[in-house]
Scaffold this active site. Sequence first.
Site, PDB file in Angstrom:
ATOM      1  CG  HIS A  44      -3.761   7.791  -3.040  1.00  0.00           C
ATOM      2  ND1 HIS A  44      -4.869   8.585  -2.914  1.00  0.00           N
ATOM      3  CD2 HIS A  44      -3.068   7.903  -1.895  1.00  0.00           C
ATOM      4  CE1 HIS A  44      -4.860   9.149  -1.723  1.00  0.00           C
ATOM      5  NE2 HIS A  44      -3.774   8.748  -1.084  1.00  0.00           N
ATOM      6  CG  HIS A  87      -0.374   2.563   3.539  1.00  0.00           C
ATOM      7  ND1 HIS A  87      -1.670   3.048   3.462  1.00  0.00           N
ATOM      8  CD2 HIS A  87       0.244   3.331   4.459  1.00  0.00           C
ATOM      9  CE1 HIS A  87      -1.817   4.056   4.285  1.00  0.00           C
ATOM     10  NE2 HIS A  87      -0.670   4.252   4.929  1.00  0.00           N
ATOM     11  CG  HIS A 117      -3.422   3.226  11.457  1.00  0.00           C
ATOM     12  ND1 HIS A 117      -4.088   4.285  10.886  1.00  0.00           N
ATOM     13  CD2 HIS A 117      -4.363   2.286  11.715  1.00  0.00           C
ATOM     14  CE1 HIS A 117      -5.367   3.986  10.779  1.00  0.00           C
ATOM     15  NE2 HIS A 117      -5.553   2.776  11.281  1.00  0.00           N
TER      16      HIS A 117
END
Length: 199
Positions: A44, A87, A117
């Site tokens: 990705h 992540h 986030h």
Amino acid sequence: MDGALFSASQAFSPYNVVAWHGNYAPYKYNLDDFCPMNAVGFDHPDPSIFTVLTCPSQEPGTAVADFVVFPPRWSVAENTFRPPYYHRNCMSEFMGLIKGQYEAKKGGFIPGGSSLHMCMSPHGPDTDTFEAATRQSDAPHHIGRDTMAFMFETNYFPKLTQAAMAAPNIDRDYYKCWVGLKQHFDLNAVEQMVLSGNH
């Protein structure tokens, strides 16, 4: 400012000038015209490949803010986890969904919704997305024909206002989207693979 709303009015347009010097001008861009790059082999890709606009800082390679869009596109990478991986990074990410479904939280992230986030806070796909992605075939599939998500990424720490923190529509159970994730990493299997040379 600093947590307080304010308003200001002017009897004239700031663009009502005899001459314009510089490169700042109002501009409208249709996000549907954005042509995304993508992974065609494996893994990705970092979301920076979807950057539409960036505001560079004085630190090379670090942006004050990047504006990123996730438009409809094909997912074709083989032998890999296709959704955004889990992540945490040194940037703060503010994501929003304009229309459709976001690939990492189908049904859990609705148009008009957003998430923040902060720097180094871990995040990634919800449990249902993870489980589905680990079972799906390598066949190419299209990610949302009528979808558009966006993200502002900044190396600064956004400050939330008291009004935002007290909003009645905050999903205070957001963290529960990761409840039920199972550990799939098998250290013994990895050690055997490395020792056998099959890696």
